[in-house]
Motif scaffolding. Structure first.
Motif, short mmCIF file in Angstrom:
data_model
loop_
_atom_site.label_atom_id
_atom_site.label_comp_id
_atom_site.label_asym_id
_atom_site.label_seq_id
_atom_site.Cartn_x
_atom_site.Cartn_y
_atom_site.Cartn_z
N ARG A 1 7.22 -6.25 -4.49
CA ARG A 1 7.69 -5.21 -3.45
C ARG A 1 6.74 -4.10 -3.21
O ARG A 1 7.42 -3.17 -2.51
CB ARG A 1 8.97 -4.90 -4.14
CG ARG A 1 10.03 -6.05 -4.25
CD ARG A 1 11.32 -5.39 -4.67
NE ARG A 1 12.04 -4.38 -3.93
CZ ARG A 1 12.93 -3.62 -4.19
NH1 ARG A 1 13.64 -3.77 -5.25
NH2 ARG A 1 13.30 -2.65 -3.40
N ASP A 2 5.65 -4.06 -4.21
CA ASP A 2 4.80 -2.73 -3.88
C ASP A 2 3.48 -3.14 -3.16
O ASP A 2 2.83 -3.98 -3.02
CB ASP A 2 4.07 -2.58 -5.40
CG ASP A 2 4.98 -2.39 -6.38
OD1 ASP A 2 6.01 -1.15 -6.13
OD2 ASP A 2 5.39 -2.76 -7.62
N VAL A 3 3.55 -2.05 -2.36
CA VAL A 3 2.42 -1.94 -1.18
C VAL A 3 1.38 -0.81 -1.65
O VAL A 3 2.06 0.40 -1.46
CB VAL A 3 2.90 -1.89 0.29
CG1 VAL A 3 1.80 -1.89 1.21
CG2 VAL A 3 3.49 -3.37 0.48
N TRP A 4 0.22 -0.81 -1.70
CA TRP A 4 -0.51 0.24 -2.08
C TRP A 4 -1.63 0.23 -1.25
O TRP A 4 -2.14 -0.65 -0.69
CB TRP A 4 -1.17 0.12 -3.77
CG TRP A 4 -0.22 0.24 -4.48
CD1 TRP A 4 0.39 -0.69 -5.36
CD2 TRP A 4 -0.02 1.41 -5.38
NE1 TRP A 4 1.08 -0.17 -6.31
CE2 TRP A 4 0.97 1.08 -6.19
CE3 TRP A 4 -0.37 2.98 -5.14
CZ2 TRP A 4 1.35 2.25 -7.36
CZ3 TRP A 4 -0.12 3.96 -5.86
CH2 TRP A 4 1.08 3.68 -6.99
N THR A 5 -2.03 1.38 -0.78
CA THR A 5 -3.31 1.85 0.11
C THR A 5 -3.86 2.60 -0.39
O THR A 5 -3.80 3.70 -1.01
CB THR A 5 -2.90 2.26 1.60
OG1 THR A 5 -2.19 3.52 1.63
CG2 THR A 5 -1.83 1.41 2.39
N SER B 1 -1.44 5.73 -1.49
CA SER B 1 -0.12 5.85 -0.99
C SER B 1 0.62 4.66 -1.70
O SER B 1 -0.07 3.43 -1.79
CB SER B 1 0.30 6.15 0.40
OG SER B 1 -0.41 4.73 1.20
N HIS B 2 1.82 4.75 -1.80
CA HIS B 2 2.90 3.76 -2.51
C HIS B 2 4.06 3.49 -1.51
O HIS B 2 4.59 4.48 -1.30
CB HIS B 2 2.93 3.87 -3.76
CG HIS B 2 4.00 2.84 -4.40
ND1 HIS B 2 5.15 3.14 -4.76
CD2 HIS B 2 3.65 1.47 -4.77
CE1 HIS B 2 5.86 2.03 -5.18
NE2 HIS B 2 5.02 1.17 -5.15
N ARG B 3 4.18 2.36 -1.49
CA ARG B 3 5.73 2.19 -0.51
C ARG B 3 6.19 0.78 -1.27
O ARG B 3 5.71 0.13 -1.80
CB ARG B 3 5.55 1.67 1.12
CG ARG B 3 5.24 3.07 1.82
CD ARG B 3 5.56 2.83 3.03
NE ARG B 3 5.20 3.97 3.79
CZ ARG B 3 5.51 4.10 5.40
NH1 ARG B 3 5.74 3.06 5.72
NH2 ARG B 3 5.27 5.28 5.89
N GLU C 1 5.18 7.16 -0.46
CA GLU C 1 6.04 7.19 0.86
C GLU C 1 7.35 6.52 1.04
O GLU C 1 7.75 6.04 0.06
CB GLU C 1 5.02 6.15 1.93
CG GLU C 1 3.48 6.50 2.00
CD GLU C 1 3.24 7.70 2.71
OE1 GLU C 1 4.29 8.28 3.37
OE2 GLU C 1 2.24 8.49 2.68
N PRO C 2 8.00 6.93 2.07
CA PRO C 2 9.51 6.34 2.13
C PRO C 2 9.44 4.81 1.90
O PRO C 2 8.50 4.35 2.42
CB PRO C 2 10.02 6.65 3.37
CG PRO C 2 9.09 8.01 3.78
CD PRO C 2 7.88 7.70 3.10
N LEU D 1 5.92 -1.13 8.48
CA LEU D 1 5.42 -0.13 7.41
C LEU D 1 5.54 1.15 8.22
O LEU D 1 5.41 2.40 7.44
CB LEU D 1 3.93 -0.32 7.13
CG LEU D 1 3.99 -1.41 6.05
CD1 LEU D 1 2.45 -1.87 5.45
CD2 LEU D 1 4.92 -1.26 5.07
N ALA D 2 5.67 1.15 9.72
CA ALA D 2 5.67 2.23 10.29
C ALA D 2 7.51 2.72 10.58
O ALA D 2 7.39 3.66 11.42
CB ALA D 2 5.00 2.20 11.71
#
Length: 381
Positions: A125-129, A138-140, A259-260, A268-269
C-alpha cells in the motif's frame, strides 16, 4: 496471471514516459534494441494476438530506452512546468529508465537523466517518490484492498492493449518481420488503420518469441518510415526481482513529505480514474467537474472538453496568484498557435506528427490522433 487482464502488469512492463533530452540528443531505440532478423517458426496474426492475450508474467527487471519525436512546439516542457511534475514534461526526446516488476503490488521505476535520478516505488500500500536532484521524497498510502498502483506510467503492453482495443474493420492486422530486441528473438505484429482521418500509419509491436510479452512498441506517422514514438527494452531479465528492490531506504539528509492518502477509485492526483470516471449523460460533466466526452471510436476517436473558469492560468477566474507555476508561459505559447476558422467557428490549432488539438474561441478543446479536418468536423457537429 494473463498479462492483458492485469492492469498492473500492463502499466509496468516498460514505462512509456517521454525523455527530457533534446530531440536528436540520443539514438533511436532501434539502434539500441534491434539486431539481425532471426529465423522463427511461422505465426499468423491471429496466433500473435492470442499469444498477447494469454501471456503470463510473474516478474522482470530491465533497462528501457524511449524516444518521442512528436513534432511538438516548446509547449511540451512548459506544460510540465505548469503542473510542477517533471514526469509530465517528458513528451519529447530520448530517455533511459530502469524498471522492476514483482507482481501487482510491487513495482519500481527509476528515471535517469544527466542531472540525476527520480524513483517511483510501489510496495504493497506504500508509494514512494524520490528525487536525487533535490534529495526530497514523498510518501502516499493506497486504499485498503487496492494494492495496484493508480496512474502508473503506461507501458508497451498497456499501449498494445489500447491499440488492440482499436482493432475493428478499419484496421488491417498483419505479421511483420522478426527481430532481435534486447538480445531476444521477437515476432512483430503490425496494426495499420485504414481510416484516412487517422494520422497513424502503423503500430508495430515486437513480441518475445517465448514469453509473448511486448519488448518494443513503435508508432509511425503517415508519410514517414521512422517511428514518431518508440519504447523498447535494451536489456531484460524475466526473473522475479528481490524484495529489497521495492523497499525505500531514505538517503542521508533527505526531506520526506507525507502526502494525503489516495481514495478508492482515484489516481495519485486525486482525480477519478479509468472507467470509474462516469459521465453525466445530460451534461457530459464528470464527477470531478470536468466537462469531457468522446466522439467516434477506434483510431479516429476525438476527445472534447470544455475549459473551466480558470482558463489557461489555472486560477479561479484567471487569478494569477493561484495559477500553477509556468501556466502563464503555457498560455503565452498557446496564444501564439496558428489561428484557424471555418463554419464550425474559430480558434487555434496545435499539430504534431501523431495528433491534432483544436482550441476554439468558445472554450472547447478537441484532440485526437486525427487530421485537423476531422476536428473541424466534430466541432461543427
Amino acid at each position: 496471471m494473463p498479462v492483458f487482464k492485469n492492469r498492473a502488469v500492463l502499466r509496468w512492463l516498460v514505462p512509456v514516459t517521454a525523455g527530457v533530452a533534446v530531440i536528436g540528443g540520443g539514438a533511436a531505440v532501434g539502434t539500441f534494441a534491434a539486431g539481425a532478423e532471426p529465423a522463427l517458426p511461422p505465426r499468423t496474426a491471429a496466433d500473435l494476438l492470442n499469444d498477447l492475450r494469454t501471456s503470463r508474467l510473474d516478474g522482470l527487471s530491465g533497462t528501457v530506452v524511449q524516444r518521442a519525436d512528436l513534432g511538438l512546439p516548446p509547449i511540451a516542457d512548459l506544460a510540465g512546468a505548469a503542473t510542477g511534475n517533471e514526469l509530465a514534461t517528458l513528451l519529447t526526446g530520448t530517455h533511459t529508465l530502469r524498471v522492476w516488476y514483482a507482481g501487482p503490488d510491487r513495482q519500481r521505476l527509476a528515471l535517469i537523466d544527466t542531472l540525476g535520478e527520480q524513483d517511483l516505488l510501489h510496495n504493497g500500500r506504500d508509494v514512494w517518490t524520490w528525487s536525487s536532484r533535490t534529495n526530497t521524497a514523498s510518501h502516499r498510502t493506497l486504499p485498503a484492498g487496492e494494492a495496484t498502483l493508480p496512474s502508473a506510467p503506461a507501458t508497451p503492453a498497456d499501449a498494445a492493449d489500447r491499440a488492440l482495443a482499436a482493432i475493428d474493420p478499419t484496421t488491417e492486422v498483419t505479421v511483420g518481420r522478426s527481430a532481435r530486441v534486447a538480445g531476444r528473438d521477437a515476432y512483430e505484429l503490425v496494426l495499420s488503420p485504414r481510416d484516412a482521418d487517422s494520422l497513424v500509419h502503423q503500430v508495430r509491436i515486437a513480441l518475445d518469441a517465448k514469453k509473448h510479452v511486448p519488448l518494443r512498441f513503435e508508432v509511425l506517422a503517415n508519410g514517414t518510415d521512422r517511428p514518431a514514438f518508440e519504447v523498447a527494452f535494451t536489456q531484460v531479465d524475466f526473473r522475479t526481482p528481490d524484495a529489497d528492490q521495492f523497499r525505500f531506504n531514505p538517503p542521508p539528509g533527505v526531506t520526506v513529505t507525507e502526502e494525503p492518502g489516495v481514495k478508492a477509485g482515484e489516481d495519485l492526483a486525486g482525480v477519478e480514474r479509468g472507467p470509474a470516471a462516469k459521465h453525466d449523460p445530460d451534461t457530459d460533466r464528470r464527477p470531478d467537474g470536468q466537462d469531457l466526452r468522446t466522439v467516434g471510436t477506434g483510431w479516429t476517436t476525438v476527445l472534447v472538453a470544455r475549459l473551466d473558469a480558470a482558463g489557461l492560468t489555472g486560477g479561479p477566474k484567471g487569478d494569477a496568484k493561484s495559477a500553477a507555476p509556468g501556466a502563464d508561459a503555457v498560455a503565452q505559447v498557446l496564444g501564439g498557435l496558428p489561428k484557424v476558422s471555418g463554419d464550425w467557428g474559430s480558434g487555434r490549432l496545435l499539430t504534431g506528427k501523431l495528433f491534432s488539438v483544436l482550441l476554439t474561441d468558445d472554450g472547447r478543446v478537441l484532440a485526437g490522433m486525427v487530421t485537423p479536418e476531422r476536428l473541424y468536423q466534430v466541432a461543427r457537429g
